[in-house]
Structure formats: C-alpha cells, structure tokens
Design an enzyme around this catalytic site. Structure first.
Site: not given
Ligand code: AMP
Ligand code: MG
Length: 495
Positions: A101, A260-261
């Site tokens: 996203r 990934d973070n």
């Molecule tokens: P995060 O927990 O924000 O680090 O996200 C983990 C993964 O989920 C990453 O690959 C993000 O791009 C994906 N992701 C999180 N929210 C969304 C969303 N609403 N749509 C698509 N991908 C998402």
């Molecule tokens: Mg992330």
C-alpha cells in the site's frame, strides 16, 4: 518508463531534484506502477519546516496542486514510481511482503547533499497487496505523522512525515473510515526484509547487488574495508543498538519490530501500534496484535538482536567462502550486540542523571532508580524530569525512605565529579524530555481531526512535540499522565 501524460506534473518551482537509483537496480527488486488516483484529495497536514530542510517550497503550490501531488493523483517532475519488493519475519514467521500500500515516487537530492526517499503510503493496490485494499485510514496516518515528528524532535533517528491528504474515499476496516495518504521521507526504505527477499529470490548474487547498493548509499566509507560486507553487518548492529537504546530511554515501544520494519539505515520506521509508556513497567505492551508480548518494552533489545541475526544470515555467503568461518564471524558480531547496546544505554542514562564521569557503581545506581520506579509505577518521563527540578515534587512517594536513600546516593555521586551542579542540570534538561506524545493526548487529537475535522488540537500537540525539552508553561497540560479513565491500554496498527 513512460507515464500517462495526465499524470506528469510540472508545478511551480517546488525544487524537486530526483535521481532514482533504486529503480536502476535489477527489476526483481520492485514493480513499476503509478499510485492509484483518489476521488477528492484534500491536504490536511503539510510539513513546511521539513519541506524547507529538504529544499522544497510547498508554498509554490496551490491548495489543489498540493492535494493532487501528495495523493498521487499528480506526479512530481522526475518521479519514477515503484513498489519495492521485500520479505520479512513477522512475529517470528517468514513471509513474502513488499509495498502493498505504498509507492516510492523516487529519491530527492537535498541542497545539503542528502538523498531521501519520497514515499506515498496508502496509495492503492500493487502487485504486493495480497488481499489488502492498498489504502490507509486517516487516523493511523495522522498517528504516524505525530509520532515520527515527535521522535525526530526528541533526537531519535526516524523517518519523517511531509504531508497527509484525505482521499475523499472511505476505507473498510471494522467500520467505514475516511481514507488518507501519508508522504513519508526516509534515508531509504531498505529493510532487513529487503535482504531476506534478495537472499530468497536471487541468492548470493542478488544479496551482493543489494549490499553493494546499500554500502554505496548509506555507508560509502566502508567500501574500502578489507571485508565491506562484514563491516556493513557490524555498522548496522552498531546503529540499531544505538537506536533501541534511545527507544528505551524515552519509553518508546515500537510494537511491530518485524524484520520488514527494521531499517538498514538505522532510522525508526513504520509507526503502527507504537506508543510511549506513561507509568514505568518494563513489561508494557500496547499493540493489540502482540498477544504474547513478543515486542514488549524490555524485549526490544533482544528482538533487535534476533532481527539482526536474520540480516547476518543473508550476508553469510559474502563474508567468507568457508561457511563455517562465515558463521563464526557473524556469531561473534551478533554476540557483541548486548554489550554495544548496554554501552549506549548506560551512556545515555548517565546523561539523564547528569553524570559526566564514569564510575563502576553507575549501573547499580541506575538500576536502583528503575527498581523503585517499577515498584511504584511512577510516570517514566515525569520522574526523570522531576530530578532536574531544584526541589523534588511534593508527592508522598518522593518522601519515602527507599527513594530518599537512592537520592542521597545519587547526590553523593554527583558531588564526586568535577563538573558544577549547573552543568549537570543542563545535561539533564537536554536529555530528559518534558513532553512526549502520550497516548491519551494523541488519541484526543486524532478523534478531533478524524471525527470532527478539527485539526486545531492536533496542530497544538504538534507544536508542543516540536520542542520536547522546553519547559514551556503554554503546554503544561501535555505533561499530565492519563487519569485512570483516560488510560489507553491497546493500540491498533490500523491496516
Ligand atoms: P505493516 O504491518 O504496516 O508493516 O505491513 C506489513 C505488510 O502488509 C506490508 O507488506 C504492507 O505493505 C502490507 N499491508 C498493510 N496494510 C495493507 C493494506 N491495507 N493493503 C495492502 N497491503 C497492506
Ligand atoms: Mg511495514
């Protein structure tokens, strides 16, 4: 790559200077695509101070132009939008991820010689979206804006927030929520998970390409080392140890320390369910998705070490032709992490207590205070700040014998160093913030903004957080810990 003409955009002289080096890497590192346009963008936050420091003049844009630009409806001249591929260990489990996203518009070169990523978050679906809608809700994007800017002002390396626009569209979460796009500025978005992706996708060759790129971009001085890849591991260990020490010293809990973070540049990245603790409790966990407390406050150093082990694994083939030798090298570096972390932490804690010199008993002195704070659940930020006051606060707990004993030990310790009390006081004031983004104040600002469209509460909070070490009576209310009814127990990542 060519873009549809309706998306090319050359506004008044904003000052963009794009040079998109990541897009010149082999194509398996990303997918090329534009942000998905939104229906009715409106800019609700523009960070003019940050823009200026990047050599950008947002005043050159009309309201409509700024909204279109930071929604991804229009593209800055020289942008080359991509979604980056990456993988990651999420709560210990490996997964293929990628920008699901987010879109990296490109890298902007600042007048002072920095190269920064300009990324839109919440910009629509990509090949990496899996089952997600590619969008973001307004409140979590405002939250990232507030906390990342607060971190920066506290002196903690962090990605920054340049803008938030609302999309005029709703996103479906548990309920329907207003959608938004955040513009994130980062030294880069290369993560431990990017290396995991390279290792899994293309093995040693891909990792070497990414490692060479990373060295060139972040640590060019290491390129001449005898073993640049091993030097890269050690440098990232050093950066992350320093970073996590700063987190703990301010009471920050990241909440989703997945690989990934974890940024290779050493910036705090990806503000989801992160929060600052009020009452000191080393087991504090806020994140609703962190059921087992994997990323609780006191686990953060050991979790970072775990993430760095995943990083080291990807680099092994580059360390030495002998696997045994490569593993031995990696292990030695990783085992050094606790010591490096501890050095940063003790160094920082000494400053919080006004100590310039080093004594053997300092660890014990620091531990003594923390144990007392733990037993009494005192407010983390306010307790340290109280020590910088000429007279201790009136609270009964500061009159208790256990505290008085500690206090006199500390006073004796201060008296044993050559620096005068006034210098100690200055050191403490510069290292013990008055204002941190307390959850209940953040929530109050988010509710006013996202539910009533009232941004005055948020703007006032941002102004206070921009000067966290100032003793400004104007913002006295932000020092107050939450009343029991205001306490926030859980935070959500808002995906
Ligand atoms: P995060 O927990 O924000 O680090 O996200 C983990 C993964 O989920 C990453 O690959 C993000 O791009 C994906 N992701 C999180 N929210 C969304 C969303 N609403 N749509 C698509 N991908 C998402
Ligand atoms: Mg992330």
């Amino acid at each position: 790559m060519t873009l549809k003409p309706d998306r090319q955009y050359t506004p008044a002289n904003v000052g963009w200077r794009f040079d998109n080096s990541y897009a010149r890497l082999p194509d398996y590192f990303y997918a090329q695509l534009c942000p998905v346009p939104v229906r009715a963008p409106q800019a609700v936050l523009l960070n003019h101070a940050l823009a200026e420091s990047l050599g950008l003049d947002l005043h050159a844009l009309s309201t409509e132009e700024a909204a279109a630009l930071f929604a991804g409806n229009a593209l800055p001249d020289g942008a080359q939008p991509i979604a980056q591929a990456y993988a990651g260990h999420q709560f210990g489990h490996f997964a293929m991820l990628g920008d699901g996203r987010a879109i990296l518009l490109g890298e902007h070169l600042t007048p002072d010689g920095r190269r920064v990523d300009i990324q839109l978050k919440g910009s629509g679906q990509t090949p990496f979206s899996r089952r997600g809608d590619g969008r973001a809700a307004l409140a979590p994007m405002l939250r990232e804006y507030i906390i990342s800017e607060a971190m920066h002002a506290l002196g903690i390396p962090s990605t920054r927030s340049l803008a938030v626009v609302t999309t005029g569209e709703q996103v479906r979460r548990e309920t329907m929520l207003p959608g938004a796009v955040l513009t994130r500025i980062a030294a880069s978005h290369i993560r431990v998970g990017t290396f995991e992706y390279a290792a899994g996708h293309g093995g040693k060759d891909a990792v070497k390409i990414l490692a060479d790129y990373t060295l060139q971009r972040h640590y060019p001085e290491l390129q001449a080392s005898e073993n640049p890849y091993f030097a890269l591991l050690n440098r990232v260990i050093e950066r992350q140890a320093a970073l996590v020490a700063q987190w703990l010293m301010t009471g920050f809990i990241h909440g989703v320390m997945n690989t990934d973070n974890t940024s290779i540049s050493g910036e705090t990245i990806d503000y989801g369910p992160c929060a600052f603790m009020d009452a000191y409790n080393p087991d504090t966990v806020f994140s609703s998705i962190d059921q087992n407390g994997r990323y609780r406050y006191r686990h953060q150093p050991v979790m970072m070490q775990w993430n760095l082990a995943r990083f080291a694994e990807t680099l092994l083939p580059l360390f030495d032709p002998s696997q045994e030798q490569a593993v031995a090298m990696a292990e030695e570096s990783l085992h050094a992490f606790p010591r490096i972390y501890q050095t940063h932490w003790i160094g920082g804690m000494r400053k919080k207590l006004g100590l310039f010199t080093e004594e053997e008993g300092d660890s014990e002195l620091i531990a003594g205070l923390l144990t007392w704070m733990d037993q009494h659940r005192t407010d983390y930020t306010n307790t340290f700040r109280a020590l910088t006051e000429p007279a201790l606060p009136q609270d009964a707990m500061f009159r208790e014998s256990s505290f008085m004993e500690w206090h006199s030990r500390w006073q004796q310790r201060l008296a044993r160093q050559p620096q005068p009390a006034s210098e100690s006081l200055q050191l403490m004031q510069a290292n013990n913030p008055v204002i941190i983004p307390r959850n209940h104040h953040v929530e109050e600002a988010l509710t006013a903004a996202s539910e009533q469209g009232d941004y005055t509460v948020l703007q006032r909070l941002l102004a206070a957080l921009a000067q966290p070490y100032e003793d400004d009576p104007e913002y006295f209310d932000y020092r107050t810990p939450p009343a029991p009814s205001e306490r926030v127990y859980q935070t959500f990542c808002g995906t």
